[in-house]
Design an enzyme around this catalytic site. Structure first.
Site, short mmCIF file in Angstrom:
data_model
loop_
_atom_site.label_atom_id
_atom_site.label_comp_id
_atom_site.label_asym_id
_atom_site.label_seq_id
_atom_site.Cartn_x
_atom_site.Cartn_y
_atom_site.Cartn_z
N ARG A 13 17.09 9.77 40.41
CA ARG A 13 15.92 9.17 39.74
C ARG A 13 16.41 8.58 38.41
NH1 ARG A 13 10.40 12.14 39.78
NH2 ARG A 13 9.78 9.95 39.70
N GLN A 41 -0.28 13.55 40.48
CA GLN A 41 0.24 14.70 39.72
C GLN A 41 -0.84 15.31 38.83
OE1 GLN A 41 1.83 11.82 40.15
NE2 GLN A 41 4.05 12.01 40.04
N ASP A 83 9.43 10.31 29.86
CA ASP A 83 10.64 10.42 30.67
C ASP A 83 11.88 9.93 29.94
OD1 ASP A 83 8.48 10.68 32.78
OD2 ASP A 83 10.34 11.10 33.86
N LYS A 91 4.91 8.10 33.05
CA LYS A 91 4.27 7.80 34.33
C LYS A 91 3.45 6.52 34.27
CE LYS A 91 4.68 9.45 37.41
NZ LYS A 91 5.69 8.88 38.37
O1 MRU Z 1 7.41 11.00 38.66
P1 MRU Z 1 7.24 12.29 37.92
O2 MRU Z 1 6.11 13.12 38.41
O3 MRU Z 1 8.54 13.06 37.79
O4 MRU Z 1 6.85 11.80 36.45
C1 MRU Z 1 6.63 12.76 35.46
C2 MRU Z 1 6.08 12.18 34.22
O5 MRU Z 1 5.91 10.98 34.06
C3 MRU Z 1 5.82 13.13 33.11
O6 MRU Z 1 4.77 12.68 32.32
C4 MRU Z 1 7.08 13.22 32.26
O7 MRU Z 1 8.19 13.59 33.03
C5 MRU Z 1 6.93 14.14 31.14
S1 MRU Z 1 7.03 15.77 31.74
C6 MRU Z 1 7.08 16.85 30.60
#
Ligand code: MRU
Length: 330
Positions: free
Chosen positions: A81, A179, A220, A231
């Site tokens: 990722r 999520q 991220d 996200k």
């Molecule tokens: O695709 P994901 O579910 O891994 O994306 C997660 C997010 O965007 C969270 O907001 C981000 O990782 C912050 S987590 C503490």
């Protein structure tokens, strides 16, 4: 009841499979680096800090098995990722220990402890920001599931609640993988924190009506100038919060800050399979011939951020580069 997204025991990485929640609690047992890479790619484990810790243990599993080199294991995990910076920090931390002849598992354990400790400190530094808020909006899941324990955006909410604040949380459902509706609502429900799930496109409505006192999200990857990836849909929430004079906070451990990236333009944005958009719960709702696009993240410019909530305190965007240089010497 507190949640733990993953743990390591007797040569095995145990993961709460986040694809199955909230309907089922399924624990996966992983003993090979390839299995860890697959769990990250398919989002059995997700959320930037949790991904980083899982990858750190993936490196330790590769070292233990003895069939891979540090560079090969790092390549395999690093290809899963691209957006979450924590992934690369977790990999590189254990790779450095492995290459130096130190114990890779001890390095992975120490990395996990650091992330958990930083998220706890995010809770205490961010809670005062929410002391006067009654209604807080969050996007995606930035709770314990995303960070091993505590959370980033959810940590200040938890600590503020423990200190007596009566907070209500608006939970964006977070299409396409939900999520918010599946994971954030599950975590808040376990802790009896009042909340309501809203369709992603309802957030602007409540922001404009004055029914949101603050927005808090995770990240991220955060560039040196404060532009950050989170996200998909975060950018819209930040712009609408700004338009309505609602403070917008971004909470993250130091492993999410990419000090080498000057701004958000070069942050890699993961594009996932179109089937995640075309199908909901395994059922195709779109016409058979329609195609879809599925960027997993967007980049929000720093000018929409009121403050970053870090393990070392609250930092306004103009002060970020200095705070970063102190906390993450490059
Ligand atoms: O695709 P994901 O579910 O891994 O994306 C997660 C997010 O965007 C969270 O907001 C981000 O990782 C912050 S987590 C503490």
């Amino acid at each position: 009841m507190s949640v733990r997204a993953l743990w390591f025991r007797d040569g095995t990485l145990f993961l709460l499979d986040q694809r199955e929640l909230p309907a089922k609690t399924v624990v996966r047992r992983l003993t090979r680096v390839g299995e860890v890479a697959n769990a990250i790619r398919t989002m059995a484990v997700r959320g930037a800090p949790s991904i980083g810790v899982a990858a750190a243990y993936g490196m330790a599993l590769a070292a233990r098995r003895g069939r891979s080199t540090p560079a090969a294991a790092a390549r395999l995990l690093g290809a899963t990722r691209p957006t979450a910076y924590d992934l690369f920090v977790g990999i590189d931390t254990v790779k450095a220990a492995w290459e130096a002849g130190a114990d890779p598992l001890a390095a992975a354990d120490a990395y996990r402890e650091r992330v958990v400790d930083e998220c706890h400190r995010i809770g205490t530094s961010g809670a005062p920001l929410l002391a006067k808020a009654r209604r807080v909006l969050t996007h995606c899941n930035a709770g314990a599931l995303a960070t091993v324990e505590w959370g980033t955006a959810l940590a200040p909410i938890r600590v503020a609640r423990d200190r007596g604040a009566h907070l209500f949380v608006w939970v964006d459902e977070t299409r396409p993988l939900l999520q918010g509706a599946r994971l954030t609502a599950w975590e808040l429900g376990r802790e009896r924190i009042p909340h309501a799930i809203i369709a992603d496109n309802a957030a602007g409505h409540y922001l404009a009506r004055g029914e949101v006192d603050a927005v808090i999200v995770g990240a991220d990857r955060i560039a040196r100038n404060g532009d950050f990836a989170n996200k998909i849909g975060t950018y819209e929430k930040a712009v609408v919060a700004h338009e309505n004079g609602v403070p917008f906070y971004v909470a993250a451990p130091w492993s999410t800050f990419d000090a080498r990236r000057p701004d958000g333009r070069s942050i890699p944005v993961e594009e996932r399979s179109e089937s995640e958009v075309l199908r909901i719960g395994g059922r195709r709702l779109a016409p058979e011939r329609s195609r879809a696009r599925n960027p997993a993240f967007d980049v929000t410019p720093a000018r929409y951020v009121t403050a970053f909530v870090t393990p070392n305190g609250v930092v306004r965007p103009p002060a970020l580069a200095k705070a970063l240089a102190r906390a993450v010497p490059s």
